[in-house]
Design a protein around this motif. Structure first.
Motif, PDB file in Angstrom:
ATOM      1  N   TYR A 171       0.858  -1.195   0.000  1.00 34.36           N
ATOM      2  CA  TYR A 171       0.000   0.000   0.000  1.00 34.36           C
ATOM      3  C   TYR A 171       0.891   1.242   0.000  1.00 34.36           C
ATOM      4  O   TYR A 171       2.045   1.186   0.446  1.00 34.36           O
ATOM      5  N   HIS A 211       1.423  -0.390  -5.225  1.00 32.42           N
ATOM      6  CA  HIS A 211       0.545   0.712  -5.639  1.00 32.42           C
ATOM      7  C   HIS A 211       1.288   1.605  -6.632  1.00 32.42           C
ATOM      8  O   HIS A 211       2.462   1.922  -6.429  1.00 32.42           O
ATOM      9  N   GLU A 244      -8.144  -0.828  -4.992  1.00 30.77           N
ATOM     10  CA  GLU A 244      -7.980  -1.821  -3.925  1.00 30.77           C
ATOM     11  C   GLU A 244      -8.803  -3.089  -4.182  1.00 30.77           C
ATOM     12  O   GLU A 244      -8.319  -4.213  -3.985  1.00 30.77           O
ATOM     13  N   GLU A 245     -10.036  -2.878  -4.631  1.00 30.56           N
ATOM     14  CA  GLU A 245     -10.890  -4.040  -4.884  1.00 30.56           C
ATOM     15  C   GLU A 245     -10.263  -4.953  -5.945  1.00 30.56           C
ATOM     16  O   GLU A 245     -10.268  -6.179  -5.839  1.00 30.56           O
ATOM     17  N   THR A 247       1.320  -2.280   5.046  1.00 33.77           N
ATOM     18  CA  THR A 247       0.636  -1.011   5.304  1.00 33.77           C
ATOM     19  C   THR A 247       0.707  -0.755   6.802  1.00 33.77           C
ATOM     20  O   THR A 247       0.750  -1.695   7.599  1.00 33.77           O
ATOM     21  N   THR A 272      -6.934  -0.664   6.909  1.00 34.17           N
ATOM     22  CA  THR A 272      -6.564  -1.231   5.605  1.00 34.17           C
ATOM     23  C   THR A 272      -6.055  -2.657   5.768  1.00 34.17           C
ATOM     24  O   THR A 272      -6.432  -3.573   5.018  1.00 34.17           O
ATOM     25  N   ALA A 279      -7.797  -6.027   4.232  1.00 33.18           N
ATOM     26  CA  ALA A 279      -7.077  -6.893   3.284  1.00 33.18           C
ATOM     27  C   ALA A 279      -6.986  -8.321   3.818  1.00 33.18           C
ATOM     28  O   ALA A 279      -7.270  -9.290   3.105  1.00 33.18           O
TER      29      ALA A 279
END
Ligand code: NAD
Length: 499
Positions: A273, A311, A416-417, A436, A441, A445
Motif C-alpha cells: 500500500y 501501488h 484496492e478491490e 501497510t 486497511t 485486506a
C-alpha cells in the motif's frame, strides 16, 4: 549391497560411514533389494554420498516395526514422551553446526542465511512440542445429575510422514514432534535430494526412542513414498510437497478412509500500500518483500511471496530500492559464509526455472534485474541470479504457476478491490503478505484475501505455537500449533458415565 556414505566434501561431516539411511526398529539396515541413490551437492555438481534406496519391502518392514511399537508407546505418559523430544531438541542444538553444514551441502541452501537458522529452528520446534505436549487434554461435559461425558485424545497409530527437500530439517522436526508427542509411532520418508541432514537427526534419535517408535525410509517418491502412502496399516499420512503429488497421496489415503494432512504449494501475493513506502518505512518494506520472496533460499519456499503488487503511486520508489537491494545479494557456494544465496536443488528444477525465465523474456516481459542463466550443460553450479519481471499481468504463466525459483513478478495496482481480486485469482491459498501501517486497511485486506497464513509488515518463517496450513489447493489441515497437532494426530474418544 554397495551403498555407502563417503566423504567427498571435506568441510562437512556426513552421517557415519556405513549407514544406509534406512532406520527400522532401532537398527540401520540395508535395503532389501540393495538399491542405492546418489545425493548431489548442487553448488558443486558433485556426488556427496551414496545411500540406500528403500522400496516396498523396506516400507513394509518399517511399518511393521512401527505397528509393533505403538501399543507400548501410546501408554507412555505424554510428559515422558515430551521429555524425549526435549532431549532430541537439545542434541540437535549441540550438533547444530555439523547438521547445518550437511544441510547446506546437500540442499544448496546458504549456510549463514538459511541452513544454520533452519537447524536451530528445528531444535526449537522439538523443544516446543517437548514442553507443550503434556497438554494432550480432552473435555468434560456435565449432562445432568449423575451423568457426564468426558473425552480423551487418542493417538491414531502409525503415521507416515513424507517431506520435501527445501527445508527438510525443520519439516522433519515438526512431524517428529507432532507424531511422536501425541503417542503415534512414525515412519519418516525424507526427500531423495536432501536426506542426509535428516539422517543425522535420526542418528541422534536412534538410541533415544524405544525401537520401532521412530523409523526412517530413504528412497524415491515412487519406490518408497507411494508404498508408504498406500500402506493399509498407516493410519495417517502427513505429506508436505507439491500439489501434483499431494493429489496422489490424497487418493491413496482416501481408498482406506485414512487420515491425511496435505501441505502443498503456493503462489502467494504480496501487496504494498502507498503508506508503506513513506520514507520512514520504505526500507523495511523492501526488506520485507525480499524476505517474503525467499530470494535467499533461491525462491524455493512454499510460502514465497512471488506475486508482488505495488501501488502505482509508489511504484518507482519501491521498485528502484528493491532492484538495488536485490542486486547486492551475493550468490555462490552454499558452504561459503559470505554468500547470501546458494544453489537450486538439482538439474531438473534448474532447467524448469530457466524455462520460466526464458519463456517470460521471449513473451516480452521487462527484466528489472537478473538474466537468463546458462543452460544446464554449461552451469558449474545451479545458480540463477534473482529475476524481477515487470510488464506482465495475472494471465501470464510466470504469474500463475509456482516457479519454485528466484523469480518475482511485479505488477502495479491502483484500485484496492481489483488488487484483492488479483491476489485471490489463483488455485493456491497458502500465504499472503500485506504492507501497510493503516490498521483498517490491513484488517480489510487480511479479511478478504483467501490464504491460510497472512503476514502484515512481516515476512519471516513460521514460529512454534502458531497454526499453519493452506487454503484452497494449497492443502488440507492446519498443523504446527499444539491445537493443530492434536486435531491432526489424534482422534477423540468420548466416555459417558451414569453414576
Ligand atoms: P514433491 O511433491 O515432488 O516431493 C515431496 C516428497 O514426496 C518427496 O519426499 C518425494 O520423494 C515424495 N514423493 C514423490 N512422488 C511421490 C508419490 N507418488 N507418492 C508419495 N510420495 C511421493 O515436492 P518437492 O519438489 O520435493 O518440494 C517442492 C514442493 O513442496 C513445492 O510445491 C512446495 O510448495 C511444496 N512445499 C510445501 C510446504 C508447505 O508447508 N505447504 C513446505 C515446503 C514445500
Amino acid at each position: 549391497m554397495n551403498s555407502r556414505i563417503e566423504q567427498v566434501t571435506p568441510e562437512v561431516v556426513l552421517p557415519k560411514a556405513g549407514l544406509t539411511g534406512l532406520l527400522v526398529n532401532g537398527e540401520w539396515r540395508t535395503p532389501a533389494k540393495g538399491k542405492t541413490l546418489d545425493v548431489e551437492n548442487p553448488s558443486r555438481r558433485q556426488t556427496l554420498a551414496t545411500i540406500g534406496a528403500s522400496d516396498e519391502d523396506d516400507v513394509k518392514a518399517a511399518v511393521a516395526a512401527a505397528s509393533a511399537a505403538f501399543p507400548k508407546w501410546r501408554r507412555l505418559a505424554s510428559r515422558a514422551r515430551g521429555a524425549l523430544l526435549t532431549e532430541l531438541g537439545n542434541r540437535v542444538t549441540t550438533n547444530a553446526e555439523e547438521i547445518a553444514r550437511v544441510l547446506a551441502a546437500e540442499s544448496g541452501n546458504a549456510l549463514r542465511t538459511q541452513s544454520r537458522p533452519e537447524v536451530l529452528g528445528a531444535a526449537e520446534v522439538l523443544r516446543y512440542y517437548g514442553g507443550v505436549i503434556a497438554e494432550q487434554k480432552g473435555e468434560t461435559l456435565p449432562l445432568g445429575p449423575g451423568l457426564f461425558s468426558y473425552s480423551t485424545r487418542e493417538p491414531l497409530g502409525v503415521v507416515g510422514a513424507i517431506i520435501p527437500w527445501n527445508s527438510p530439517v525443520v519439516l522433519a522436526a515438526v512431524k517428529i514432534g507432532m507424531a511422536l508427542g501425541t503417542g503415534n509411532t512414525l515412519v519418516l520418508k525424507p526427500a531423495e535430494d536432501a536426506p542426509l541432514a535428516v539422517i543425522k537427526i535420526a542418528e541422534l534419535a536412534a538410541d533415544l526412542f524405544p525401537a520401532g517408535v521412530f523409523n526412517v525410509v530413504t528412497g524415491t517418491g515412487i519406490d518408497a513414498g507411494a508404498p508408504l502412502a498406500a500402506h493399509p496399516n498407516v493410519a495417517k499420512v502427513s505429506f508436505t510437497g507439491s500439489l501434483e503429488v499431494g493429489k496422489l497421496v490424497g487418493h491413496a489415503v482416501a481408498d482406506r478412509i485414512g487420515h491425511a494432512t496435505l501441505e502443498l504449494g503456493g503462489k502467494s501475493p504480496c501487496i504494498v500500500y502507498p503508506d508503506a513506502a513513506a520514507p520512514a518505512y520504505v526500507d523495511a518494506t523492501v526488506a520485507g518483500i525480499i524476505n517474503a520472496m525467499r530470494f535467499a533460499r533461491q525462491g524455493q519456499s512454499c510460502t514465497a511471496g512471488s506475486r508482488l503488487y505495488v501501488h502505482k503511486d509508489v511504484w518507482d520508489t519501491v521498485m528502484t530500492k528493491l532492484v538495488a537491494k536485490v542486486k547486492e545479494l551475493k550468490i555462490g557456494d552454499s558452504l561459503d559464509e559470505s554468500n547470501d544465496i546458494g544453489a537450486i536443488i538439482n538439474a531438473e528444477r534448474y532447467s524448469e526455472v530457466r524455462a520460466f525465465i526464458d519463456e517470460a523474456i521471449n513473451n516480452g516481459a521487462q527484466v528489472l534485474t537478473g538474466s537468463l542463466p546458462p543452460d544446464v550443460s554449461e552451469a558449474k553450479g545451479f545458480f540463477p541470479e534473482p529475476v524481477i519481471f515487470a510488464g506482465v499481468d495475472n494471465s501470464w504463466r510466470v504469474t500463475r504457476e509456482e516457479v519454485f525459483g528466484p523469480v518475482l513478478v511485479a505488477i502495479p495496482w491502483s484500485d484496492e478491490e481489483e488488487v484483492i481480486k488479483w491476489a485471490n485469482d489463483t488455485v493456491y491459498g497458502l500465504a499472503a503478505y500485506v504492507f501497510t501501517n493503516d490498521l483498517t486497511t490491513a484488517l480489510k485486506a487480511t479479511d478478504q484475501i483467501d490464504a491460510g497464513w497472512l503476514q502484515v509488515n512481516r515476512a519471516g518463517g513460521q514460529i512454534p505455537g502458531m497454526s499453519y496450513g493452506g487454503a484452497k489447493q494449497s492443502g488440507i489441515g492446519a498443523e504446527y500449533s499444539i491445537e493443530g497437532a492434536l486435531e491432526a494426530y489424534t482422534s477423540r474418544k468420548s466416555v459417558t458415565i451414569n453414576a
